[in-house]
Design an enzyme around this catalytic site. Structure first.
Site, short mmCIF file in Angstrom:
data_model
loop_
_atom_site.label_atom_id
_atom_site.label_comp_id
_atom_site.label_asym_id
_atom_site.label_seq_id
_atom_site.Cartn_x
_atom_site.Cartn_y
_atom_site.Cartn_z
CE LYS A 127 -3.95 1.94 2.60
NZ LYS A 127 -4.75 1.84 3.84
CB SER B 115 -8.09 3.93 2.84
OG SER B 115 -7.20 3.24 3.73
CB SER C 26 -8.24 0.91 5.58
OG SER C 26 -8.99 2.10 5.56
#
Ligand code: GLN
Length: 519
Positions: A87, A162, A186
């Site tokens: 990420k 997210s 997330s």
């Protein structure tokens, strides 16, 4: 299906076995995933768009080094040579790190996050950086400054957020493994809506050094995978004490892989499971509730005892979170001042701008609406005169939620709920309604507030829309092994029923933009 695509559908554990058996090289595996990325990732306009940055050269160099180690008979770890995606909120030396924000466009960190350093030391080639809501604020990845990621199950739908990029990359076979971060859900919520496994470890169980903080007291790094065993393997690899993170727990991780293997035998006798009264019912989609109930039956069939447990303060979790998280975020984001790194915008028509004026122009241009909204909320909540009424109150609620967990875990070994109240919604559907967006995290936020670990395991498809549903398991702090035991048992029962893992439909042709690819 090409031979390359075949490797991309294997689990990380299977790939590691194939590497150990000499059936494939890391270069071949890494190239197969790079080919898949090139074939389906496309752009934000079309394609999955899970990646913000692909590092083909770096990944192949790491793969070659891995193959050399193996040829010399000394692989660094079991997963040596298995590629991974990271990420874009985790710093990577020599590779851009944007946090999905314009304000960090072009920034190349001079150091690796501890988890990234551990991946490299363990021999995992890093394929690239995955898309995310700006500074991890959101539940759909639509708040990325670089355009949304699309859900591989239906390209018109969001992959959650997210960390929608990491989840979509794993669901679309662009990577067998990924790292995400979970402040309010997330990792778990994107896992639920993309049919992947996502784990938020115990707070302090995985280092946050090099994780660009949204809310330090809530953030945790964790695995995103297609199976529970793969998540355990990755968790063990990146987790454990780090002297560079002052909140890191200084004790060994429980035996996570052992717990996953034990769970996979399907025996949960003696386990007490608590269904959280407050995390079901009204607001939960019928198909989500149905898959949840069906999974509960499978746990009972595996020998678990299921009871209902009330956690009355959980109904206030969302409200407390949306005071505490923006408060911490507003303070964390103050460092993006246009002076030290990232974007610098000079105000128009100001001949000799002051530092303040440059800062204002940069933040105006560099931060998106959701980030601005939360900075304003957080600054307000922390301002003198309001601090006790908002931040102080929210901290008290946080304590009450921790007490609910303590009382519940005195009665049961794990708590369970649906991970997310609905399946993946359509792109744009909730973009203009922040409250509707925030409601996606109803069931995941309590764990972050209390620092306890949670996993989301694919529980099947909702009948009404054919989209993935997640089953959440929560355990007491430091008992992350329970997540893997229960998760693996449920997964084994479901896979037996489905004849294997959930498989998204073939992606449409025409996403491949490579030269010579048929459109
Ligand atoms: N969706 C939640 C939020 O918007 C959680 C985000 C996260 O876990 N990073 O804050």
């Amino acid at each position: 299906m090409s031979a390359g695509q075949d490797w991309t559908t294997r689990t990380a554990a299977e790939l590691a076995d194939a590497l150990a058996a000499g059936e494939v090289t890391s270069v071949e595996l890494t190239q197969a995933h790079l080919d898949r990325i090139a074939a389906v990732d496309g752009s934000a306009i079309e394609g999955v768009h899970a990646f913000l940055h692909v590092d083909a050269e770096g990944a192949l160099a790491a793969a070659r080094a891995s193959d050399e180690r193996r040829a010399a008979g000394s692989p660094a770890t079991f997963l040596d040579g298995v590629p991974i995606a990271v990420k874009d909120v985790l710093t990577t030396e020599g590779m851009p790190t944007t946090c999905g924000s314009r304000i960090l466009e072009g920034w190349v960190p001079p150091y690796d996050a501890t988890v990234v350093a551990r991946l490299r030391a363990a021999g995992l080639p890093i394929l690239g950086k995955t898309n995310m809501d700006e500074f991890a604020m959101g539940s759909s990845t639509e708040h990325s400054a670089y355009g949304p990621t699309r859900n591989p199950w239906d390209l018109e739908r969001v992959p959650g957020g997210s960390g929608g990029g990491s989840a979509a990359a794993v669901a679309a076979y662009e990577a067998p493994l990924a790292l995400g971060t979970d402040t309010g859900g997330s990792i778990r919520q994107p896992g639920a809506v993309t049919g992947t496994v996502g784990v938020k470890p115990t707070y302090g169980g995985v280092s946050r050094y090099g994780l660009v903080a949204m809310a330090n007291s809530l953030d945790q790094v964790g695995p995103v995978t297609r199976t529970v065993l793969d998540a355990a393997l990755l968790h063990e690899l990146v987790g454990g004490h780090d002297p560079r993170d002052s909140t890191s727990v200084d004790q060994p991780l429980p035996d996570l892989v052992g717990a996953a293997r034990k769970g996979a035998t399907g025996d949960l006798s003696g386990l007490r499971v608590g269904v959280v009264t407050e995390l079901q019912g009204e607001g939960y989609q019928a198909g989500v509730q149905a898959r949840f109930t069906e999974s509960l039956d499978l746990l009972v069939a595996a020998g678990a005892e299921v009871v209902e447990v009330s956690c009355p303060q959980f109904v206030h979790a969302l409200a407390a979170y949306y005071v505490l998280m923006p408060s911490e975020a507003s303070s964390n984001l103050a460092k993006f001042d246009a002076m030290r790194y990232g974007l610098r915008v000079l105000p128009e028509g100001v001949p000799d701008p002051s530092a303040e004026e440059v800062m204002r122009a940069t933040r105006d241009a560099g931060f998106g609406d959701e980030v601005k909204r939360r900075i304003i909320l957080g600054t307000y909540a922390l301002s003198s005169g309001y601090y006790d009424a908002y931040y102080g109150q929210a901290q008290k609620v946080r304590t009450l939620i921790s007490r609910d967990f303590e009382a519940a875990f005195a009665q049961v070994d794990v708590l369970v709920s649906p991970t997310s109240p609905t399946t993946a919604f359509r792109l744009g559907e909730k973009l203009d309604d922040p409250l509707a967006m925030y409601l996606n995290d109803l069931a995941t936020i309590p764990a972050n507030l209390a620092g306890v670990p949670g996993i989301s395991v694919p529980a099947g498809l909702a009948e009404e829309d054919g989209l993935p549903v997640g089953f959440q398991v929560l355990a007491p702090a430091l008992a992350d092994d329970r997540l893997y035991r229960v998760g693996a048992a449920l997964e084994a029962a479901l896979h037996a029923r489905w004849g294997g893992p959930l498989t998204p439909p073939e992606l449409p042709a025409g996403l491949d933009r490579r030269e010579g690819a048929s459109a």
